[in-house]
Design an enzyme around this catalytic site. Structure first.
Site, PDB file in Angstrom:
ATOM      1  N   SER A 210      31.887   0.098   1.915  1.00  0.00           N
ATOM      2  CA  SER A 210      31.701   0.539   3.744  1.00  0.00           C
ATOM      3  C   SER A 210      29.814   0.261   4.550  1.00  0.00           C
ATOM      4  O   SER A 210      30.211   0.569   5.736  1.00  0.00           O
ATOM      5  CB  SER A 210      31.000   1.865   3.839  1.00  0.00           C
ATOM      6  OG  SER A 210      30.618   2.557   3.004  1.00  0.00           O
TER       7      SER A 210
ATOM      8  N   LYS B 292      25.293   5.527   5.935  1.00  0.00           N
ATOM      9  CA  LYS B 292      25.348   5.412   6.884  1.00  0.00           C
ATOM     10  C   LYS B 292      25.263   5.430   7.700  1.00  0.00           C
ATOM     11  O   LYS B 292      23.694   5.690   7.661  1.00  0.00           O
ATOM     12  CB  LYS B 292      26.963   6.561   7.768  1.00  0.00           C
ATOM     13  CG  LYS B 292      28.108   6.698   6.886  1.00  0.00           C
ATOM     14  CD  LYS B 292      29.402   5.399   6.586  1.00  0.00           C
ATOM     15  CE  LYS B 292      30.369   6.538   5.523  1.00  0.00           C
ATOM     16  NZ  LYS B 292      31.521   5.083   5.004  1.00  0.00           N
TER      17      LYS B 292
END
Length: 283
Positions: free
Chosen positions: A88, A159
């Site tokens: 990701s 993230k």
């Protein structure tokens, strides 16, 4: 002075004869029992090595225990290895990378900034609170994850911070770019071929929370996927574990996590005094 005569006389004294006889009997008895005569010294060979090696083994065990405790202490409070479990965050971070997370980055009044790559606990924001588990199994897994030997907990995520408290984050402008407080952001760190977002959104980030997104937007489940969850997909600042500071493994990728200046021109949120935490040069 007749020294030799005195020595001879002492050696021939009754007490000396009895003492000599006693030693002889002890040696004879030991020989019959199959034991070497007692000399008060450690025997040579394997037995001596076994007797003296116990202390070395204990010292080695204590040293190993101390080193393990030091590693766990540093990992728990200062610098924790974190195994990247998915793609990701490509192409900034790859699956299998072990990043070193600076757990002191936000402990002394500093807050996450736009552009920072952070590791956080998503329980309660990106998912439900973790169910209770066997405490022993949970402790062992946590210890292994703490030193980077196991995958992190299912509720831990890595993230990039795109919006901080008070920011209005929208997607997208006419060129397909994300805007923060009306300023388009050129995200050069995105995975090649990805668009900034295929999901349109318009959100004002609550104070004390963060809007976070993966760099591989087409393969990332991030704030966009939790718009209907409590907090509207944002993450509490106090759930941030730390900032991803360095890539420590594999050795061929040993480097600092790249910083970005993509957010340098983003203005402070309306009604908010500009601060260092608002900028993007740090991340």
């Amino acid at each position: 002075m007749n020294t030799e005569g005195q020595l001879a006389e002492r050696d021939s004294s009754p007490g000396s004869e009895k003492e000599h006889e006693g030693r002889s009997r002890s040696s004879y008895a030991s020989a019959r029992a199959g034991e070497p005569p007692s000399t008060g010294r450690l025997p040579h060979g394997p037995i001596r090595a076994w007797l003296t090696g116990g202390g070395r083994r204990r010292r080695a065990a204590l040293l190993a225990t101390g080193c393990a405790a030091l590693v766990l202490l540093v990992s728990g409070f200062v610098l924790q290895p974190f195994l990247i479990p998915s793609g990701s965050m490509e192409g900034t971070l790859r699956p299998g990378d072990r990043v070193l997370v600076n757990k002191l980055a936000y402990r002394f009044g500093d807050d996450p900034r736009r552009g920072d790559v952070v590791v956080f606990d998503g329980a309660g924001s990106f998912g439900e609170e973790e169910p209770s588990r066997n405490p022993v199994t949970g402790l062992l897994r946590k210890a292994a994850a703490t030193v980077g030997l196991a995958e992190p907990a299912e509720s831990d995520y890595v993230k990039r911070v795109v919006g901080i408290g008070g920011d209005r984050v929208t997607c997208c402008d006419k060129r397909g770019r994300i805007e923060v407080n009306g300023q388009p952001v050129d995200e050069h760190y995105l995975h090649p071929g990805d668009s900034p977002s295929r999901v349109r959104f318009d959100i004002v980030v609550p104070e004390g929370r963060l809007w976070v997104m993966g760099d591989h937007r087409d393969a990332s489940r991030d704030s966009r996927d939790h718009l209907g969850a409590p907090g509207g997909g944002t993450v509490p600042v106090d759930k941030v574990i730390g900032r991803a500071q360095w890539i420590g493994w594999p050795l061929g990728r040993w480097s600092g996590v790249p910083r970005t200046d993509a957010f340098t021109d983003v203005p402070a949120a309306p009604g908010r005094i500009p601060s260092a935490a608002s900028g993007g040069a740090h991340g």
